[in-house]
Write a protein that holds these residues in place. Structure first.
Motif, PDB file in Angstrom:
ATOM      1  N   PHE A  76       1.019   7.866  -7.256  1.00 30.25           N
ATOM      2  CA  PHE A  76      -0.196   7.554  -8.003  1.00 30.25           C
ATOM      3  C   PHE A  76      -0.965   8.862  -8.088  1.00 30.25           C
ATOM      4  O   PHE A  76      -1.541   9.319  -7.115  1.00 30.25           O
ATOM      5  N   ASP A  77      -0.939   9.480  -9.260  1.00 24.01           N
ATOM      6  CA  ASP A  77      -1.388  10.863  -9.416  1.00 24.01           C
ATOM      7  C   ASP A  77      -0.537  11.740  -8.491  1.00 24.01           C
ATOM      8  O   ASP A  77       0.671  11.733  -8.607  1.00 24.01           O
ATOM      9  N   ASP A  78      -1.174  12.458  -7.566  1.00 21.61           N
ATOM     10  CA  ASP A  78      -0.421  13.315  -6.645  1.00 21.61           C
ATOM     11  C   ASP A  78      -0.124  12.624  -5.319  1.00 21.61           C
ATOM     12  O   ASP A  78       0.590  13.183  -4.480  1.00 21.61           O
ATOM     13  N   GLU A  79      -0.664  11.433  -5.117  1.00 19.42           N
ATOM     14  CA  GLU A  79      -0.472  10.729  -3.840  1.00 19.42           C
ATOM     15  C   GLU A  79       0.834   9.933  -3.863  1.00 19.42           C
ATOM     16  O   GLU A  79       1.121   9.213  -4.822  1.00 19.42           O
ATOM     17  N   LEU A  80       1.604  10.070  -2.792  1.00 22.14           N
ATOM     18  CA  LEU A  80       2.844   9.303  -2.654  1.00 22.14           C
ATOM     19  C   LEU A  80       2.473   7.877  -2.258  1.00 22.14           C
ATOM     20  O   LEU A  80       2.077   7.617  -1.126  1.00 22.14           O
ATOM     21  N   ASP A  81       2.571   6.965  -3.203  1.00 23.26           N
ATOM     22  CA  ASP A  81       2.104   5.590  -3.012  1.00 23.26           C
ATOM     23  C   ASP A  81       3.095   4.760  -2.207  1.00 23.26           C
ATOM     24  O   ASP A  81       2.717   4.081  -1.253  1.00 23.26           O
ATOM     25  N   SER A  93      14.599  -2.433  -5.969  1.00 27.90           N
ATOM     26  CA  SER A  93      14.141  -1.977  -4.662  1.00 27.90           C
ATOM     27  C   SER A  93      14.697  -2.837  -3.540  1.00 27.90           C
ATOM     28  O   SER A  93      14.927  -4.044  -3.705  1.00 27.90           O
ATOM     29  N   LYS A  94      14.924  -2.227  -2.377  1.00 27.16           N
ATOM     30  CA  LYS A  94      15.451  -2.946  -1.220  1.00 27.16           C
ATOM     31  C   LYS A  94      14.474  -2.891  -0.039  1.00 27.16           C
ATOM     32  O   LYS A  94      13.857  -3.873   0.302  1.00 27.16           O
ATOM     33  N   LEU A  95      14.323  -1.727   0.552  1.00 23.54           N
ATOM     34  CA  LEU A  95      13.555  -1.604   1.782  1.00 23.54           C
ATOM     35  C   LEU A  95      12.412  -0.617   1.591  1.00 23.54           C
ATOM     36  O   LEU A  95      12.613   0.496   1.111  1.00 23.54           O
ATOM     37  N   ARG A  96      11.214  -1.035   1.998  1.00 21.95           N
ATOM     38  CA  ARG A  96      10.062  -0.136   1.965  1.00 21.95           C
ATOM     39  C   ARG A  96      10.018   0.659   3.264  1.00 21.95           C
ATOM     40  O   ARG A  96      10.109   0.086   4.356  1.00 21.95           O
ATOM     41  N   ILE A  97       9.890   1.984   3.167  1.00 19.38           N
ATOM     42  CA  ILE A  97       9.841   2.840   4.348  1.00 19.38           C
ATOM     43  C   ILE A  97       8.605   3.745   4.279  1.00 19.38           C
ATOM     44  O   ILE A  97       7.993   3.904   3.219  1.00 19.38           O
ATOM     45  N   LYS A  98       8.238   4.326   5.431  1.00 20.78           N
ATOM     46  CA  LYS A  98       7.010   5.118   5.507  1.00 20.78           C
ATOM     47  C   LYS A  98       7.236   6.607   5.254  1.00 20.78           C
ATOM     48  O   LYS A  98       6.296   7.312   4.873  1.00 20.78           O
ATOM     49  N   GLU A  99       8.450   7.069   5.469  1.00 16.47           N
ATOM     50  CA  GLU A  99       8.721   8.487   5.259  1.00 16.47           C
ATOM     51  C   GLU A  99      10.173   8.699   4.834  1.00 16.47           C
ATOM     52  O   GLU A  99      11.026   7.832   5.049  1.00 16.47           O
TER      53      GLU A  99
END
Length: 211
Positions: A76-81, A93-99
């Motif tokens: 979202f703009d420059d932020e990794l949403d 999509s399968k799995l949401r991860i933090k990094e």
């Protein structure tokens, strides 16, 4: 055995270049794309196999070599949403991860500084090159500049400041199976390939890039 005999970048440099991405942090999308290209990933319209990446607006998909699934970065703009893995067949999509991390997928990846050094050296040879040599030099310059057919960079490995072997990489559980006959055979094969390449470039290249 081939991988052991060929030089690769030092482990320290490889580790320092791992690109880490975290949800909620800001990144330059152009910098991520540049890193993917530099690390050997191929830019495609739709990611379907390991070593590929694609860019669609604020979404970057890439398929790491150390993962069973590709990764989707949504900005979202420059932020990794969000960061998600996804199914390569359905693209869902399968799995949401933090990094996530982007690892180099080629042994001799190079930044623009090294690229310019190699290209400058090759351009310097054009003045005294024959027509055949000139054409070969132009082809290699284009491949290196655009990072196409990355294996060609091994012909100019001596322009890298420092190289190691894969056995120099840290590993607490190293096991080496040595087949001397096979090592000797592959060594001769590599020497033959290299010598043939330099024969094609003839004396002008031999003077600059002697084995």
């Amino acid at each position: 055995v081939n991988g052991i005999l060929r030089g690769i970048l030092p482990f320290k440099k490889w580790r320092e270049n791992i690109f880490k991405l975290e949800v909620g942090k800001n990144y330059d999308l152009h910098e991520i794309k540049r890193k993917l290209v530099e690390f050997g990933y191929k830019n495609v319209s739709v990611v379907s196999k390991s070593g590929e990446f694609s860019v669609r607006g604020s979404i970057i998909d890439y398929f790491p070599i150390n993962s069973l699934d590709p990764v989707r970065l949504d900005f979202f703009d420059d932020e990794l949403d969000t960061i998600k893995t996804f199914d390569v067949n359905t693209q869902l999509s399968k799995l949401r991860i933090k990094e996530a991390k982007i690892f180099p997928i080629v042994e001799l990846f190079y930044d623009d500084e090294v690229k310019n050094k190699i290209v400058d050296n090759l351009n310097g040879l054009k003045a005294t090159a024959s027509e055949l040599e000139y054409n070969l030099l132009c082809k290699d310059i284009l491949r290196i500049d655009e990072r196409n057919e990355l294996d060609v960079v091994y012909n100019y490995a001596n322009l890298f400041s420092e190289l190691e072997s894969i056995i120099d990489y840290p590993n607490d559980n190293k096991i080496y199976l040595v087949n001397e006959d096979k090592i000797e055979g592959i060594t001769l094969e590599i020497e033959k390939e290299t010598n043939q390449y330099y024969d094609d470039l003839a004396s002008v290249v031999l003077r600059q890039f002697s084995c």
